[in-house]
Design a protein around this motif. Structure first.
Motif, mmCIF file in Angstrom:
data_model
loop_
_atom_site.group_PDB
_atom_site.id
_atom_site.type_symbol
_atom_site.label_atom_id
_atom_site.label_comp_id
_atom_site.label_asym_id
_atom_site.label_seq_id
_atom_site.Cartn_x
_atom_site.Cartn_y
_atom_site.Cartn_z
ATOM 1 N N VAL A 1 -4.301 3.160 -38.143
ATOM 2 C CA VAL A 1 -4.235 1.956 -37.362
ATOM 3 C C VAL A 1 -3.263 2.193 -36.319
ATOM 4 O O VAL A 1 -2.187 2.568 -36.526
ATOM 5 N N ILE A 2 -3.321 1.623 -35.124
ATOM 6 C CA ILE A 2 -2.470 2.090 -33.916
ATOM 7 C C ILE A 2 -2.450 0.497 -33.187
ATOM 8 O O ILE A 2 -3.432 -0.074 -32.952
ATOM 9 N N GLN A 3 -1.252 0.064 -33.098
ATOM 10 C CA GLN A 3 -0.849 -1.200 -32.374
ATOM 11 C C GLN A 3 -0.815 -0.948 -30.854
ATOM 12 O O GLN A 3 -0.033 -0.251 -30.466
ATOM 13 N N HIS A 4 -1.502 -1.836 -30.039
ATOM 14 C CA HIS A 4 -1.505 -1.441 -28.756
ATOM 15 C C HIS A 4 -1.627 -2.855 -28.214
ATOM 16 O O HIS A 4 -2.532 -3.542 -28.254
ATOM 17 N N PRO A 5 -0.808 -3.300 -26.945
ATOM 18 C CA PRO A 5 -1.087 -4.669 -26.508
ATOM 19 C C PRO A 5 -2.459 -4.876 -25.672
ATOM 20 O O PRO A 5 -3.005 -3.806 -24.961
ATOM 21 N N PHE A 6 -3.081 -5.804 -25.782
ATOM 22 C CA PHE A 6 -4.339 -6.311 -25.241
ATOM 23 C C PHE A 6 -4.018 -6.571 -23.892
ATOM 24 O O PHE A 6 -3.567 -7.725 -23.509
ATOM 25 N N SER A 7 -5.120 -6.025 -22.789
ATOM 26 C CA SER A 7 -4.774 -6.510 -21.469
ATOM 27 C C SER A 7 -6.273 -7.080 -21.206
ATOM 28 O O SER A 7 -6.531 -8.107 -20.854
ATOM 29 N N ASN A 8 -7.423 -6.114 -21.535
ATOM 30 C CA ASN A 8 -8.783 -6.559 -21.381
ATOM 31 C C ASN A 8 -9.625 -5.636 -22.339
ATOM 32 O O ASN A 8 -9.023 -4.447 -22.766
ATOM 33 N N PHE A 9 -10.811 -5.998 -22.767
ATOM 34 C CA PHE A 9 -11.720 -5.157 -23.389
ATOM 35 C C PHE A 9 -11.800 -3.929 -23.061
ATOM 36 O O PHE A 9 -11.955 -2.769 -23.883
ATOM 37 N N THR A 10 -12.022 -3.537 -21.858
ATOM 38 C CA THR A 10 -12.402 -2.363 -21.183
ATOM 39 C C THR A 10 -11.044 -1.235 -21.481
ATOM 40 O O THR A 10 -11.388 -0.120 -21.994
ATOM 41 N N GLN A 11 -10.043 -1.919 -21.059
ATOM 42 C CA GLN A 11 -8.653 -0.972 -21.143
ATOM 43 C C GLN A 11 -8.486 -0.801 -22.499
ATOM 44 O O GLN A 11 -8.061 0.523 -22.975
ATOM 45 N N GLN A 12 -8.677 -1.620 -23.714
ATOM 46 C CA GLN A 12 -8.531 -1.631 -24.771
ATOM 47 C C GLN A 12 -9.136 -0.405 -25.750
ATOM 48 O O GLN A 12 -8.827 0.393 -26.414
ATOM 49 N N LYS A 13 -10.576 -0.634 -25.012
ATOM 50 C CA LYS A 13 -11.744 0.505 -25.773
ATOM 51 C C LYS A 13 -11.286 1.836 -25.164
ATOM 52 O O LYS A 13 -11.523 2.761 -25.649
#
Length: 264
Positions: A57-69
């Motif tokens: 598991v990696i924690q990463h800030p959410f900007s939008n779905f495309t960037q997160q995926k």
């Protein structure tokens, strides 16, 4: 983990998915690696994933779905990727089909999955979802997420695509408030997408598009045959469209206000 053209990486993004993520992870334990990108959950999702012996598991800030995926895709060690939403479950038959498909060295570089929608614990047969399909299995080297969408992201594929026979199970509806929250969030993200594309707000869209969404899904696409489940889902989907245009109006007003404030 070394790259292998027969190995598969299961990828999932999460935010507060307790009640969904457990079944999802269990259903992809056949994969050679499971990577979850969590956007700082507060409901125990991260702790559950951190303690799971088969999950990275990696924690990463959410900007939008495309960037997160796209970020999650970059973490995969293998070329074949199985990308799921946290509320999706791979049945045993679908697991076997995925493995057999990859081991057969297919010419197709990506595969569509049809989805079976679950309302709480019973299937939703109509309401506009009966023909829904998404890319879920693909080669990382032959696909990328388009940066033109920030919600309901689009996969751009370089090569031919196939369709798997067995359906992916989608637990879309846990409770009224949970699904309502999702639809409102999607509506606000779609409004940002419209705003960045310079799609202008107009009052006719605010009035007629939510009404059309409800009529289309409930009458034309037979949501009426789903009974109480159908009217609930169709109403909440239309509410998401209403929120989209309300939010777009707010964004345009904020933009106009900012413009006048900086004028000499």
């Amino acid at each position: 983990m070394p790259k292998d053209n027969k190995k598969v990486s299961a990828l999932i993004i999460t935010y507060n998915e307790i009640g969904y993520i457990e079944k999802c992870v269990e259903s992809v334990e056949f994969a050679d690696e499971i990577i979850v990108v969590d956007s700082y959950s507060t409901d125990g999702t991260y702790e559950y994933l951190k303690a799971h012996p088969k999950v990275r598991v990696i924690q990463h800030p959410f900007s939008n779905f495309t960037q997160q995926k796209s970020f999650a895709l970059d973490q995969a060690s293998n070329d074949w990727v199985l990308f799921l939403d946290a509320d999706e479950v791979v049945s045993q038959k679908l697991q076997y089909e995925i493995v057999e498909t990859i081991e057969s060295n297919p010419e197709d570089v990506a595969f569509w999955f049809y989805r079976k929608f679950m309302f709480e614990n019973s299937p939703l047969h109509f309401s506009g979802w009966q023909t829904d399909k998404n890319y879920r299995l693909f080669r990382k080297s032959k696909a990328r997420f388009s940066d033109k969408k920030i919600v309901h992201e689009t996969l751009v594929v370089q090569g031919t695509s196939g369709i798997l026979k067995n359906k992916l199970t989608h637990y879309c509806y846990k409770s009224f408030e949970d699904y309502k929250s999702k639809m409102l969030k999607y509506g606000r993200l779609k409004a940002k997408e419209d705003f960045y594309r310079e799609n202008r707000y107009n009052v006719l869209s605010l009035i007629f598009k939510p009404a059309w969404k409800f009529f289309n899904h409930y009458i034309i696409r037979l949501g009426i045959l789903d009974g109480r489940k159908g009217i609930t889902i169709c109403y909440l989907n239309a509410l998401g469209d209403l929120e989209r245009y309300r939010e777009l109006k707010k964004l345009e007003k904020k933009n106009e206000l900012a413009y006048y404030l900086v004028m000499p």
